[in-house]
Design an enzyme around this catalytic site. Sequence first.
Site, short mmCIF file in Angstrom:
data_model
loop_
_atom_site.label_atom_id
_atom_site.label_comp_id
_atom_site.label_asym_id
_atom_site.label_seq_id
_atom_site.Cartn_x
_atom_site.Cartn_y
_atom_site.Cartn_z
N GLU A 38 31.58 47.38 60.59
CA GLU A 38 31.59 48.85 60.75
C GLU A 38 30.03 49.47 61.01
O GLU A 38 29.14 48.83 60.45
CB GLU A 38 32.15 49.47 59.61
CG GLU A 38 33.78 48.80 59.48
CD GLU A 38 34.57 49.91 58.70
OE1 GLU A 38 34.29 51.21 58.66
OE2 GLU A 38 35.31 49.37 57.86
N ASP A 39 29.85 50.35 61.83
CA ASP A 39 28.98 51.30 62.00
C ASP A 39 27.50 50.71 62.15
O ASP A 39 26.64 50.98 61.45
CB ASP A 39 28.78 51.93 60.27
CG ASP A 39 30.04 53.03 60.17
OD1 ASP A 39 31.03 53.00 60.84
OD2 ASP A 39 30.05 53.73 59.13
N CYS A 77 34.73 56.04 63.70
CA CYS A 77 35.85 54.74 63.42
C CYS A 77 37.39 55.34 63.92
O CYS A 77 38.05 54.44 64.63
CB CYS A 77 35.79 54.27 62.36
SG CYS A 77 36.12 55.75 60.83
N ASP A 239 32.34 48.43 65.45
CA ASP A 239 33.09 49.85 65.82
C ASP A 239 32.53 50.88 66.59
O ASP A 239 33.33 51.71 67.03
CB ASP A 239 34.11 49.77 64.73
CG ASP A 239 33.28 50.62 63.81
OD1 ASP A 239 32.28 50.71 63.58
OD2 ASP A 239 34.12 51.09 62.71
N HIS A 240 31.16 50.92 66.58
CA HIS A 240 30.53 52.10 67.21
C HIS A 240 29.05 52.08 66.83
O HIS A 240 28.81 51.04 66.18
CB HIS A 240 31.12 53.57 66.99
CG HIS A 240 31.03 54.07 65.64
ND1 HIS A 240 29.97 53.85 64.71
CD2 HIS A 240 32.31 53.90 64.89
CE1 HIS A 240 30.73 54.35 63.54
NE2 HIS A 240 31.97 54.22 63.35
#
Length: 628
Positions: A38-39, A77, A239-240
Amino acid sequence: MPLLRLIALCCALAPLLATAASTTTAADRPNILWLTSEDHGPDMGCYGDDYATTPHVDALASRGLRYDHAWSNAPVCAPARTTLISGLYPPSTGTQHMRSFAPAPAGKAPYPTFLREAGYYCTNNEKTDYNLSTPADLWDESSRSAHWRNRADPSQPFFAIFNAFQSHESQLRKRPHEAIHDPAHAPVPPYHPNAPAVRQDWAQYYDSVTAADAAAGARLAELAADGLTEDTIIFYYSDHGAGMPGHKRNPNNRGQQIALVVYIPEKFAHLRSADYTPGGATDRLVSFVDFAPTLLSLIGIKPPEWMQGHAFLGEHLTPAPEFMFGFRGRMDERTDFVRTVTDGHYVYVRNFRPDLPAGQHVAYQFQTPTTRLWFEQWQAGELNAAQAAFWEPTPPEELYDLHTDPLEIHNLANDPAHVATKDRLSSALFQHLIATRDLGFLPEGEIKCRAGDTSPYDWARESGHYDVHRLATVAGRATLGPPLPTAVVERQLQDNDSAVRYWTLRHLGLQHPSVAYDHVPHLRNMLDDPSPEVAIAAAELLVHRGNRNDRALALEHLGAFADPTHDHFAAVSALQVIDQLGPIASPLHPLLKTYPRESTDLPHPRYGGYVDRLLEHILAGNETEQPE
């Protein structure tokens, strides 16, 4: 043997032969392992980042293929993961807003359904966060204990996802913290203040990426211990973009570019693309909307035509797309409407709400020390132009050259030397919005009101329901260019389509105050428009353009719409306007204090918390006024 008897025997054996062939094919199909974190963006050693410490993913990249132009399509997300699960752009399904919810399109199954029907054991450990409805039996198992090791038959091919939370935005601001990277050497981008607190956040961000890398390494070690590495296609992706402010939630390249590494064992070399070289890199444009069709292609299934992406690996590989597309909708409690496109060299950004800054007050983002310090320095007038841009209204158009300006600081949208590039990308973007029937031209409450319990995707494709071409034209002209002729404004303010009325009001708000004066009598009437979103937009404009009595009347209407016991979407929209008005709306504060902190009839639990955050910020003193 007589010919007819031979033919009859062959016909009788055909089903058995077919079954045997399909069984062999199933046994030879690859396992597929997705390791997602994530992130964080491509801030890893394998992408040339010398400050990063990511030995496990670096090792995977030394055996696999690194994608240098990969996007998440959304910089946050929930809509990004909705893109992954569906193979559809969320603006096409009405799910572009953070933590929103809509029924899934009829007959368009999420990718695990295809894999399970093909004989795969499918597990998810454990995050879902989809804005679309999904079947209750979507996964064989979706939990913290989900694992390929749980399948009853060890010969069954598996698809498994493991999500690493270690790099999530929340982790980079935890204190106390055991440091790995020295803050003194942290790479602070020029749009952030170069202050100790900012360097600490950046260093801790890199620490969290190291932790995500370690989590990936643990899964890879499990795969090796099971003797499955050479039977498994492995994806590692984030995810980004980074969880730092100005990255996450930002629909530019820095908010959407992800790390993506894919390893395909030699056993499945026939599923590689022509640009696949072990230890190599590719410039092919790849985004999350491509992942579902690629999965199907890897297991030999031709992706259905309704999927909006392109398979970049497998038996049904397609030519590389010319463009990638991204979007930003509501970010938690703050509405926005931004669309982006890139060809890998340039990024074009279209802001349909140029009255709003990129740095709206999202409560969750303000928990990060960098965000607070950055904002405080902006309030004090201590930032340079590049640093202040985040907190100021956005230009309608932005254009960045990623080759010469990878940090996206120098906006070339008004540079005569780049007119052709801007026009080419702008044209591609609008063609995409039309082709995908982008629902962003409807305010969020309008989507729910018009589609009802029907999938917005299906509703928008019914004849006469959604004239996306007209609305894109109206919104485009409304938010870019000179004032519309008075007769055109009058006609559009009385249009049968509430979205046309809405965008015409947005147009008046962007023009010189004198442009709206002739329309003030009409604005008074629109306070009672049947569309709450139109009435709220009219009230906002009347506060700024009307007389003292008009302002009092408009505030009264805003206060009524802000009541969360009536309409959740109207309450959120009205509270956003009240918040942006700052001290002008202070007469409403006693009324707001009587309201419950949550909508009493939420459309879905995923919408919870937004009313509370807006009321909290309004009643705490509203710190987002622009500096003198």
